[in-house]
Design an enzyme around this catalytic site. Structure first.
Site, PDB file in Angstrom:
ATOM      1  N   CYS A   4       0.812  -1.227   0.000  1.00  0.00           N
ATOM      2  CA  CYS A   4       0.000   0.000   0.000  1.00  0.00           C
ATOM      3  C   CYS A   4       0.841   1.271   0.000  1.00  0.00           C
ATOM      4  O   CYS A   4       0.365   2.342  -0.377  1.00  0.00           O
ATOM      5  CB  CYS A   4      -0.872   0.067   1.248  1.00  0.00           C
ATOM      6  SG  CYS A   4      -1.592  -1.471   1.675  1.00  0.00           S
TER       7      CYS A   4
HETATM    8  N1  CO8 Z   1     -21.253  -9.339   2.998  1.00  0.00           N
HETATM    9  C1  CO8 Z   1     -21.979  -9.498   4.132  1.00  0.00           C
HETATM   10  N2  CO8 Z   1     -21.431  -9.630   5.360  1.00  0.00           N
HETATM   11  C2  CO8 Z   1     -20.093  -9.625   5.439  1.00  0.00           C
HETATM   12  C3  CO8 Z   1     -19.279  -9.481   4.325  1.00  0.00           C
HETATM   13  C4  CO8 Z   1     -19.896  -9.342   3.059  1.00  0.00           C
HETATM   14  N3  CO8 Z   1     -19.182  -9.200   1.931  1.00  0.00           N
HETATM   15  N4  CO8 Z   1     -17.991  -9.510   4.729  1.00  0.00           N
HETATM   16  C5  CO8 Z   1     -17.995  -9.681   6.059  1.00  0.00           C
HETATM   17  N5  CO8 Z   1     -19.274  -9.767   6.496  1.00  0.00           N
HETATM   18  C6  CO8 Z   1     -19.734  -9.995   7.881  1.00  0.00           C
HETATM   19  C7  CO8 Z   1     -18.675 -10.642   8.753  1.00  0.00           C
HETATM   20  O1  CO8 Z   1     -18.660 -12.056   8.616  1.00  0.00           O
HETATM   21  C8  CO8 Z   1     -19.144 -10.235  10.136  1.00  0.00           C
HETATM   22  O2  CO8 Z   1     -20.222 -11.044  10.546  1.00  0.00           O
HETATM   23  P1  CO8 Z   1     -20.386 -11.465  12.101  1.00  0.00           P
HETATM   24  O3  CO8 Z   1     -20.525 -10.145  12.839  1.00  0.00           O
HETATM   25  O4  CO8 Z   1     -21.596 -12.298  12.081  1.00  0.00           O
HETATM   26  O5  CO8 Z   1     -19.115 -12.172  12.449  1.00  0.00           O
HETATM   27  C9  CO8 Z   1     -19.682  -8.832   9.900  1.00  0.00           C
HETATM   28  O6  CO8 Z   1     -20.018  -8.754   8.500  1.00  0.00           O
HETATM   29  C10 CO8 Z   1     -18.678  -7.767  10.240  1.00  0.00           C
HETATM   30  O7  CO8 Z   1     -17.414  -8.150   9.656  1.00  0.00           O
HETATM   31  P2  CO8 Z   1     -16.104  -7.341   9.910  1.00  0.00           P
HETATM   32  O8  CO8 Z   1     -15.951  -7.072  11.367  1.00  0.00           O
HETATM   33  O9  CO8 Z   1     -14.988  -8.035   9.180  1.00  0.00           O
HETATM   34  O10 CO8 Z   1     -16.506  -6.004   9.119  1.00  0.00           O
HETATM   35  P3  CO8 Z   1     -15.814  -4.605   9.178  1.00  0.00           P
HETATM   36  O11 CO8 Z   1     -16.805  -3.606   9.590  1.00  0.00           O
HETATM   37  O12 CO8 Z   1     -14.524  -4.640   9.911  1.00  0.00           O
HETATM   38  O13 CO8 Z   1     -15.523  -4.337   7.617  1.00  0.00           O
HETATM   39  C11 CO8 Z   1     -13.605  -4.388   6.164  1.00  0.00           C
HETATM   40  C12 CO8 Z   1     -14.662  -5.221   6.904  1.00  0.00           C
HETATM   41  C13 CO8 Z   1     -14.336  -3.528   5.155  1.00  0.00           C
HETATM   42  C14 CO8 Z   1     -12.649  -5.327   5.459  1.00  0.00           C
HETATM   43  C15 CO8 Z   1     -12.855  -3.489   7.192  1.00  0.00           C
HETATM   44  O14 CO8 Z   1     -12.460  -4.245   8.307  1.00  0.00           O
HETATM   45  C16 CO8 Z   1     -11.632  -2.800   6.616  1.00  0.00           C
HETATM   46  O15 CO8 Z   1     -11.682  -2.131   5.613  1.00  0.00           O
HETATM   47  N6  CO8 Z   1     -10.511  -2.896   7.348  1.00  0.00           N
HETATM   48  C17 CO8 Z   1      -9.271  -2.211   7.006  1.00  0.00           C
HETATM   49  C18 CO8 Z   1      -8.677  -2.896   5.856  1.00  0.00           C
HETATM   50  C19 CO8 Z   1      -7.433  -2.249   5.357  1.00  0.00           C
HETATM   51  O16 CO8 Z   1      -7.106  -1.110   5.490  1.00  0.00           O
HETATM   52  N7  CO8 Z   1      -6.710  -3.085   4.711  1.00  0.00           N
HETATM   53  C20 CO8 Z   1      -5.552  -2.686   4.085  1.00  0.00           C
HETATM   54  C21 CO8 Z   1      -5.660  -3.292   2.768  1.00  0.00           C
HETATM   55  S1  CO8 Z   1      -4.100  -3.660   2.204  1.00  0.00           S
HETATM   56  C22 CO8 Z   1      -3.788  -2.572   1.006  1.00  0.00           C
HETATM   57  O17 CO8 Z   1      -4.396  -1.561   0.931  1.00  0.00           O
HETATM   58  C23 CO8 Z   1      -2.796  -2.995  -0.058  1.00  0.00           C
HETATM   59  C24 CO8 Z   1      -2.435  -4.472   0.000  1.00  0.00           C
HETATM   60  C25 CO8 Z   1      -1.742  -4.925  -1.229  1.00  0.00           C
HETATM   61  C26 CO8 Z   1      -2.637  -4.950  -2.452  1.00  0.00           C
HETATM   62  C27 CO8 Z   1      -3.452  -6.185  -2.563  1.00  0.00           C
HETATM   63  C28 CO8 Z   1      -4.113  -6.264  -3.905  1.00  0.00           C
HETATM   64  C29 CO8 Z   1      -4.959  -7.512  -4.134  1.00  0.00           C
END
Ligand code: CO8
Length: 374
Positions: free
Chosen positions: A157
């Site tokens: 990133c």
């Molecule tokens: N649809 C419905 N429900 C879902 C889904 C979905 N698609 N996904 C998860 N849920 C559910 C979960 O199972 C969970 O259910 P339960 O409460 O029953 O366990 C509930 O929704 C809540 O899940 P989360 O707690 O995981 O949800 P969040 O509110 O945390 O949202 C995110 C998930 C959006 C992924 C969030 O945590 C996020 O964005 N976090 C930060 C991520 C971040 O910054 N990552 C860095 C990325 S790395 C980068 O940018 C570069 C990497 C290299 C490139 C890679 C290229 C491929």
């Protein structure tokens, strides 16, 4: 140090194909239903877990993403494939990533009012390169007819901000006169479209910037780089095990661990305070506070992260103009996100106004630049 170092131009290339949340969810849910049907015995015995359903409403609310661009759309929504169908190219053809890079590079050169003759270093900085050698940067250098040297740089990133950091130091030290930093973020081949938690996160894009001495600037919108700041801290919370050793491991190249995967909630909780602290320290270096910053070009991974970070920094909600969001249409484009935000939202700034460009994510890695419009 001779004179001030500036960003004198930026470029953006947006792929022609857009994929909406609903399109992705429809394909994923059909795939998951089929998977659950085909594996009902093992799921019933607890041997494997059933695939949960995805929801477009969840995606938008949890991340701010509404759609994303993809280099190739074909194959991504095909439930029998669930990955883009990118045909191989012959060794004597331009590679996909070099092609993306060149579109953005030409747009940055035009915005900086420069030609290939003005550039002496090319850095291709992104989360992945499609091969190790010859470097994509050298292919781009050759195709654009740039003399000098070029190299690839991978910092997930933070690849773009870390490359700008390197460009700044080279220009300041006099080892380069003008550096072209290009970020061809071809993320879609590494996205696990069969994983409900991450199938929606990434999009493809290419961005570029020109970094040079203030004396040689010929563009209308240039920003002095007051300084750069970088930090890394090891974390397994964002990971891909894909690599050149996979073949020797005799492991499945399609296995989920070979693709992007993360503990998203942990990342959210750990990276936000790190980013706030990093930015505050960086501004303090220039006797600036958050209220002195007119524009926040932040990493685009999750709208709720950006809202939290700017609220902590400013003690109030940032307006859309102050902290632009491009996630809704571009999604997370790895290191290019903050550069897209800069590209689309800098021309209205007035001389003397400050902006903060910052990436945060895998590694963990955080990179920032304090900029001032000249
Ligand atoms: N649809 C419905 N429900 C879902 C889904 C979905 N698609 N996904 C998860 N849920 C559910 C979960 O199972 C969970 O259910 P339960 O409460 O029953 O366990 C509930 O929704 C809540 O899940 P989360 O707690 O995981 O949800 P969040 O509110 O945390 O949202 C995110 C998930 C959006 C992924 C969030 O945590 C996020 O964005 N976090 C930060 C991520 C971040 O910054 N990552 C860095 C990325 S790395 C980068 O940018 C570069 C990497 C290299 C490139 C890679 C290229 C491929």
């Amino acid at each position: 140090m001779s004179s001030a170092v500036v960003i004198s131009g930026s470029g953006l290339w947006t792929p022609s194909y857009s994929v909406s949340n609903q399109e992705l969810v429809t394909a994923y849910n059909a795939y998951a239903e089929q998977f659950n049907f085909d594996n009902k015995t093992q799921i019933g015995s607890g041997e494997i877990l059933a695939k949960p359903m995805s929801s477009a409403e969840f995606i938008e609310k949890a991340s701010g993403i509404k759609s994303r661009y993809t280099y190739i759309k074909d194959g991504i929504l095909d439930t029998n494939r669930m990955r883009p169908n990118i045909p191989p190219r012959a060794d004597d053809s331009l590679s996909d990533q070099a092609e993306m890079a060149i579109y953005a590079a030409k747009s940055a050169l035009q915005s900086a009012n420069k030609t290939a003759d003005d550039i002496d270093v090319v850095i291709v900085a992104c989360a992945y390169t499609q091969r190790s050698y010859p470097a994509i940067a050298i292919e781009v250098q050759g195709a654009l007819g740039i003399k000098g040297f070029a190299f690839d740089m991978l910092v997930a990133c933070s690849a773009a901000t870390f490359a700008l950091h390197r460009a700044y130091e080279m220009v300041a030290a006099g080892t380069a006169k003008s550096v072209l930093v290009v970020n061809p973020e071809l993320t879609s081949p590494q996205v696990n479209y069969c994983d409900r938690d991450s199938h929606f996160i990434f999009g493809d894009v290419a961005t570029a910037m020109v970094v040079e001495n203030k004396e040689s600037v010929r563009s209308e919108h240039a920003f002095e780089i007051l300084s750069t700041k970088a930090v890394t801290q090891y974390s397994n919370n964002i990971r891909s095990n894909f690599g050149y050793v996979s073949r020797a491991n005799d492991s499945d190249p399609f296995a989920a661990d070979k693709l992007f995967h993360q503990a998203g909630r942990k990342v959210f909780k750990e990276v936000c305070p790190m980013a706030v602290e990093h930015i505050e320290e960086h501004l303090t270096r220039h006797q600036l506070s958050s209220s002195d910053v007119s524009r926040w070009w932040l990493h685009q991974a999750n709208i709720n992260m950006n809202t939290l970070i700017t609220r902590k920094l400013l003690g109030r909600e940032a307006s859309k103009q102050e902290a632009p969001i491009v996630l809704d249409t571009y999604a997370n484009t790895a290191s290019a996100g903050s550069i897209i935000a800069f590209n689309l939202y800098h021309q209205d700034m007035r001389q003397g106004e400050h902006g903060l460009l910052c990436s945060f994510g895998a590694g963990y890695s955080i990179g920032s630049l304090v900029l001032r419009k000249i």
